[in-house]
Each structure stands twice: as structure tokens, then as C-alpha cells.
Design an enzyme around this catalytic site. Structure first.
Site, mmCIF file in Angstrom:
data_model
loop_
_atom_site.group_PDB
_atom_site.id
_atom_site.type_symbol
_atom_site.label_atom_id
_atom_site.label_comp_id
_atom_site.label_asym_id
_atom_site.label_seq_id
_atom_site.Cartn_x
_atom_site.Cartn_y
_atom_site.Cartn_z
ATOM 1 N N LEU A 163 -18.575 16.010 -5.996
ATOM 2 C CA LEU A 163 -19.684 15.998 -5.041
ATOM 3 C C LEU A 163 -20.024 14.551 -4.679
ATOM 4 O O LEU A 163 -21.119 14.061 -4.925
ATOM 5 C CB LEU A 163 -20.904 16.716 -5.623
ATOM 6 C CG LEU A 163 -21.969 17.131 -4.605
ATOM 7 C CD1 LEU A 163 -21.442 18.260 -3.726
ATOM 8 C CD2 LEU A 163 -23.248 17.574 -5.308
ATOM 9 N N SER A 185 -18.814 17.074 -11.071
ATOM 10 C CA SER A 185 -18.462 15.669 -10.927
ATOM 11 C C SER A 185 -18.496 15.068 -12.326
ATOM 12 O O SER A 185 -18.878 15.749 -13.293
ATOM 13 C CB SER A 185 -19.445 14.945 -10.000
ATOM 14 O OG SER A 185 -19.338 15.422 -8.675
ATOM 15 N N ARG A 186 -18.113 13.796 -12.442
ATOM 16 C CA ARG A 186 -18.126 13.174 -13.767
ATOM 17 C C ARG A 186 -19.499 13.282 -14.422
ATOM 18 O O ARG A 186 -19.617 13.473 -15.626
ATOM 19 C CB ARG A 186 -17.720 11.700 -13.661
ATOM 20 C CG ARG A 186 -16.250 11.499 -13.358
ATOM 21 C CD ARG A 186 -15.867 10.035 -13.461
ATOM 22 N NE ARG A 186 -14.456 9.837 -13.166
ATOM 23 C CZ ARG A 186 -13.974 9.549 -11.974
ATOM 24 N NH1 ARG A 186 -14.794 9.435 -10.943
ATOM 25 N NH2 ARG A 186 -12.674 9.378 -11.796
ATOM 26 N N ILE A 241 -8.502 19.147 -0.030
ATOM 27 C CA ILE A 241 -8.493 18.138 1.028
ATOM 28 C C ILE A 241 -8.607 16.741 0.409
ATOM 29 O O ILE A 241 -8.920 15.780 1.110
ATOM 30 C CB ILE A 241 -9.621 18.367 2.067
ATOM 31 C CG1 ILE A 241 -10.978 18.631 1.407
ATOM 32 C CG2 ILE A 241 -9.266 19.552 2.967
ATOM 33 C CD1 ILE A 241 -11.707 17.431 0.918
ATOM 34 N N ARG A 243 -6.460 14.819 -2.802
ATOM 35 C CA ARG A 243 -5.127 14.267 -3.024
ATOM 36 C C ARG A 243 -4.289 15.330 -3.704
ATOM 37 O O ARG A 243 -4.786 16.079 -4.555
ATOM 38 C CB ARG A 243 -5.182 13.007 -3.906
ATOM 39 C CG ARG A 243 -5.595 11.748 -3.167
ATOM 40 C CD ARG A 243 -4.499 11.293 -2.216
ATOM 41 N NE ARG A 243 -4.811 10.049 -1.541
ATOM 42 C CZ ARG A 243 -5.412 9.951 -0.372
ATOM 43 N NH1 ARG A 243 -5.804 11.056 0.239
ATOM 44 N NH2 ARG A 243 -5.626 8.792 0.199
ATOM 45 N N ASP A 267 -4.257 20.613 2.565
ATOM 46 C CA ASP A 267 -4.017 19.529 3.518
ATOM 47 C C ASP A 267 -3.241 18.391 2.865
ATOM 48 O O ASP A 267 -2.809 17.467 3.548
ATOM 49 C CB ASP A 267 -5.353 18.996 4.058
ATOM 50 C CG ASP A 267 -5.179 17.954 5.145
ATOM 51 O OD1 ASP A 267 -4.324 18.157 6.030
ATOM 52 O OD2 ASP A 267 -5.880 16.922 5.113
ATOM 53 N N GLU A 272 4.235 13.981 -0.441
ATOM 54 C CA GLU A 272 4.222 14.099 1.025
ATOM 55 C C GLU A 272 5.298 13.218 1.660
ATOM 56 O O GLU A 272 5.570 12.124 1.167
ATOM 57 C CB GLU A 272 2.839 13.705 1.550
ATOM 58 C CG GLU A 272 1.738 14.631 1.048
ATOM 59 C CD GLU A 272 0.353 14.186 1.481
ATOM 60 O OE1 GLU A 272 0.236 13.156 2.180
ATOM 61 O OE2 GLU A 272 -0.618 14.854 1.105
ATOM 62 N N HIS A 290 -1.664 16.792 6.166
ATOM 63 C CA HIS A 290 -2.580 15.710 5.816
ATOM 64 C C HIS A 290 -3.292 15.178 7.064
ATOM 65 O O HIS A 290 -3.189 14.001 7.418
ATOM 66 C CB HIS A 290 -1.843 14.582 5.097
ATOM 67 C CG HIS A 290 -2.759 13.736 4.250
ATOM 68 N ND1 HIS A 290 -2.352 13.121 3.093
ATOM 69 C CD2 HIS A 290 -4.068 13.400 4.401
ATOM 70 C CE1 HIS A 290 -3.354 12.448 2.555
ATOM 71 N NE2 HIS A 290 -4.408 12.602 3.341
#
Length: 325
Positions: A163, A185-186, A241, A243, A267, A272, A290
Site C-alpha cells: 500500500l 505492507s512491511r 502490476i 514486478r 502486466d 520480459e 508491461h
């Protein structure tokens, strides 16, 4: 920490271009800074770096290529890596910090378009929009009758992994779909009412759609592993979306092929532009090349910030958007 970046002499600054860039960026750095392109062929590159590596003080690159460990070592006088894109996991940031090399990226200017791409994947995946388009184009509507029923997009339980800047914009858009939003999140994010999950697995267990918006890099590699995918389950959907490296791609493909996951919207991929062959024939998978930030407006803003970072580093010794202190 290494020494602070110094102000560079604009008359003698030596700039290295690593990988292809937007034409306006390439043209500007060549015209204004005399930038030299790093050769692509490995043998030619090795010879070039042996001869010229010590002359370059700034590298301009993109998230796809970056300045990795060996390349950074071959540039002993490097002072800055100017990155086109928000992702910088292809650059050795740890070595950069140790050597006092500034690394920049282009945050915020692409938040809206990447979030829009996440929502496009969300609606397409659940409603089967692109699969229905293919159904019509193949003539199946005429020969087979109505397209199979899809899944309602509104009111779903959606988990957002990461987030941050982009994750928050995605969440705001999902509020318009009356979704129940949770996140991991962390650390818990201050000022939000969304439910916090203590781990990616706990997040997956409590949602129907998992959207991956975490930053790339070694710290998030395979953060979505086989256990997280299992927790999402055969009625769950995954959207990425961020990595490709954040998701265990082999585990994802296996779950999709075996029916242990309802579908995926992707994506980004691990290697890639290569996409797993097994995914190409699946109608419950939406595949994009991407293009999260791929609009004229956003790419222009990214180019502007890239060039502004370079100019600031040369003229003042500091960057506008460094990725580390």
C-alpha cells in the site's frame, strides 16, 4: 555511507546511456551532455568498459536495464544512476549506497496510469472482457451461443500487497466498486481504515482478488509464493502490476493449469519480454506487455522528471527524486 555526490562540471560531464530510452530522453542527453550508448553485444561491451569505464560519472537507464552489480563495478567514477521509471530493482542500490552513488527514479507521475491498468485488469479478469472479445471474433457467439457467465466485479474482497503510492491510488479506485479492501505492507500504513494483514499469506486468505503493487528487488523476490497462491485458492484471482520477480511465476503457472487459481491478470513477467508458453492459451488469464504506465501523458512526465533529475545532479550535486537518502 560513501561520500556525498559532488557538483559535476557541466563542460566535462561524461554520461553513459544504458539500454534504449524514450527518443526525447536519448536525443536530449546526447545533445546536451554528449551521452554515449553502452554497446549491447557482450564482447563489444566488455572491451568498451575496459577502455572507457573510468570516464563516466552518470548513467542514464530504465527500470528494465538498470546498472547491475558488474556494470557498476566497471564504472569506478560513477556518481549517479538516473533511472527512467519507478522500478529500480535492476540497479545494485546496496553498492550505490556504499559508494555514495545517487540513484533516482520517477515516482508519483505514473501512479494514476498504473492504477488504471490494475483496474482494467481487475474488470477484464472478473468479467471476461477480452475473452468475450475473442469469442466474438472467432465466430463462437454465432456457432456456440451465449458467452459463459462471468464474475461480478463490484463488492469483492480485494487485498493489495504493497500500500505505497500506487497501491493507495488502486485502493481509492476500488472504493468506487464498493470493494472491501485489506492490505499488507512491511508496516501498517498510518491514516488508513483498510484492514491490515500481518503477512502476504494472511492477506490472500482473507480476499478474493489479490493485487500485487509491491516494489521489486531482492527484498520482495517471490513474496507471492506457492503458499500465498494456495491461500488465494481456486476461486481467487491474482493481478500483478508490480514486478514479475515479486511472484513465483512457476507456482503461478502450475496453479492456473491445475485449476487451483481462478485466473490472473499480468502486466509484468520474470524474464520480459518472454511470457510462459502455457499461459498463452488460457482464457482466464489476461496478458499485457508491461504497459502499466504506457500513456503519452505519463511517459512524457516520466521523461521530464528523468531529465530534471539529471540536470539537478549536474548543476547542484543533488537529485529531485533519489530512491535512498
Amino acid at each position: 555511507m560513501g561520500p556525498k555526490p559532488r557538483v559535476l562540471d557541466m563542460n566535462s560531464i561524461s554520461v553513459l546511456q544504458v539500454g534504449p530510452l524514450m527518443p526525447v530522453v536519448q536525443e536530449t542527453i546526447a545533445r546536451d551532455y554528449g551521452a554515449v550508448r553502452l554497446p549491447d553485444a557482450p564482447e563489444e561491451r566488455a572491451g568498451f568498459l575496459a577502455r572507457e569505464g573510468g570516464t563516466f560519472e552518470v548513467a542514464v537507464t530504465s527500470g528494465r536495464f538498470g546498472v547491475g552489480t558488474e556494470l557498476m563495478r566497471a564504472l569506478p567514477n560513477l556518481r549517479a544512476v538516473v533511472n527512467f521509471g519507478v522500478g529500480y530493482d535492476t540497479t545494485d542500490v546496496a553498492q550505490a549506497v556504499e559508494r555514495g552513488i545517487t540513484v533516482t527514479n520517477t515516482p508519483d507521475v505514473l501512479n494514476d496510469c498504473v492504477a488504471d491498468t490494475a483496474i482494467a485488469l481487475y474488470v477484464d479478469l472478473l468479467r471476461g472482457t477480452s475473452a468475450a472479445d475473442r469469442y466474438v471474433r472467432r465466430g463462437d457467439w454465432l456457432s456456440k451461443g451465449n458467452f459463459p457467465l462471468a464474475t461480478k466485479a463490484s463488492g469483492r474482497k480485494v487485498g493489495i500487497l504493497g500500500l505505497g503510492r500506487i497501491g493507495k491510488v488502486i485502493a481509492r479506485r476500488l472504493e468506487g466498486f464498493d470493494c472491501e479492501i485489506s492490505y499488507h505492507s512491511r508496516n501498517p500504513v498510518a491514516g488508513t481504515s483498510y484492514r491490515y494483514a500481518a503477512s502476504p499469506r494472511e492477506l490472500a486468505e482473507g480476499c478474493e482478488v489479490l493485487i500485487v503493487a509491491a516494489a521489486g528487488g531482492a527484498g520482495s523476490a517471490r513474496l507471492v509464493d506457492a503458499g500465498v497462491i494456495e491461500a488465494l485458492g481456486p476461486r481467487g484471482y491474482l493481478i500483478n502490476i508490480a514486478r514479475g520477480s515479486v511472484v513465483d511465476q512457476d507456482a503461478l503457472v502450475d496453479a492456473l493449469l491445475s485449476g487451483r487459481l481462478a485466473g490472473a491478470g499480468l502486466d509484468v513477467f520474470v524474464d520480459e519480454p518472454k511470457v510462459p508458453e502455457d499461459l498463452l492459451a488460457l482464457d482466464n488469464v489476461v496478458l499485457l506487455p508491461h504497459v502499466g504506465s504506457g500513456t503519452h501523458e505519463t511517459r512524457a512526465a516520466m521523461a521530464d522528471l528523468t531529465l530534471a533529475n539529471l540536470r539537478s545532479i549536474v548543476e547542484t550535486g543533488s537529485a529531485l527524486s533519489p530512491v535512498h537518502p
